[in-house]
Design an enzyme around this catalytic site. Structure first.
Site, PDB file in Angstrom:
ATOM      1  N   TRP A  96      51.069  41.439  21.298  1.00  0.00           N
ATOM      2  CA  TRP A  96      50.943  41.828  22.695  1.00  0.00           C
ATOM      3  C   TRP A  96      51.951  42.935  22.957  1.00  0.00           C
ATOM      4  O   TRP A  96      52.875  43.137  22.176  1.00  0.00           O
ATOM      5  CB  TRP A  96      51.125  40.636  23.638  1.00  0.00           C
ATOM      6  CG  TRP A  96      52.517  40.115  23.810  1.00  0.00           C
ATOM      7  CD1 TRP A  96      53.382  40.417  24.810  1.00  0.00           C
ATOM      8  CD2 TRP A  96      53.195  39.172  22.972  1.00  0.00           C
ATOM      9  NE1 TRP A  96      54.563  39.724  24.652  1.00  0.00           N
ATOM     10  CE2 TRP A  96      54.474  38.954  23.529  1.00  0.00           C
ATOM     11  CE3 TRP A  96      52.859  38.483  21.816  1.00  0.00           C
ATOM     12  CZ2 TRP A  96      55.395  38.092  22.972  1.00  0.00           C
ATOM     13  CZ3 TRP A  96      53.782  37.637  21.262  1.00  0.00           C
ATOM     14  CH2 TRP A  96      55.034  37.438  21.829  1.00  0.00           C
ATOM     15  N   ASP A 115      54.685  38.238  16.492  1.00  0.00           N
ATOM     16  CA  ASP A 115      55.167  36.942  16.044  1.00  0.00           C
ATOM     17  C   ASP A 115      55.307  36.974  14.534  1.00  0.00           C
ATOM     18  O   ASP A 115      54.532  37.636  13.837  1.00  0.00           O
ATOM     19  CB  ASP A 115      54.194  35.834  16.455  1.00  0.00           C
ATOM     20  CG  ASP A 115      54.259  35.516  17.931  1.00  0.00           C
ATOM     21  OD1 ASP A 115      55.237  35.918  18.579  1.00  0.00           O
ATOM     22  OD2 ASP A 115      53.336  34.855  18.435  1.00  0.00           O
TER      23      ASP A 115
END
Length: 173
Positions: A96, A115
């Protein structure tokens, strides 16, 4: 001790007979006005401490400017860095983005939050910022998703924040 009381009483009464309330207030006013002219002359440290002028840039603190839209454990606390995953983990294939303001240069930057996947959650330096977050149906602007879902291992460990560009300035009307 009786003589001391009498002496104090006589001195107080003679001052009271010689002065009025107005003259006492007048003298107090003069003293206050007189000291007001002396105050600017006294030396005063007018500069802020060096630490106060410069924003703190701690990459393990949630209020670091790059972490304005982060949600997860910071990789800089988990054996990696702001931009790289710790050993034994791999960056998520999807991420994101957020636009964060750098107080040092006054510019806005586009940050990609990736991540790191493959190990159990780090558990250190948990940050959850939702600045300019959008609803879940705009996936690339939403940070409450397990972004490891596209990797071989969907186990979340920590999050990096990589600068991918500078945000374009809004035109002035």
């Amino acid at each position: 001790m009786h003589w001391l009381d009498k002496l104090g009483e006589r001195a107080t009464r003679s001052v009271a007979h010689a002065t009025s309330r107005r003259s006492v207030l007048n003298r107090i006013g003069k003293a206050l006005v007189g000291t007001a002219f002396l105050m600017p002359v006294l030396p005063v440290a007018r500069s802020a401490p060096a630490d106060a002028k410069k924003p703190q840039m701690d990459d393990t603190a949630c209020d670091y400017w790059r972490y304005c839209a982060v949600d997860g454990f910071l990789c800089s606390c988990c054996g990696g860095s702001m931009t790289s995953c710790p050993p034994g983990t791999s960056p998520s294939a999807v991420s994101w983005v957020g636009t964060c303001h750098n107080p040092l240069d006054g510019k806005d930057y586009i940050i990609s939050y990736n991540d790191c996947c493959g190990k159990a959650a780090c558990g250190k330096c948990m940050c959850a910022s939702a600045e300019r977050e959008r609803p879940g149906y705009q996936m690339f602007l939403h940070n409450d998703v397990n972004w490891c879902m596209s990797n071989e291992s969907s186990i979340f460990h920590c999050t990096t924040s990589v600068i991918v560009g500078m945000a374009k300035a809004k035109p002035k009307p």
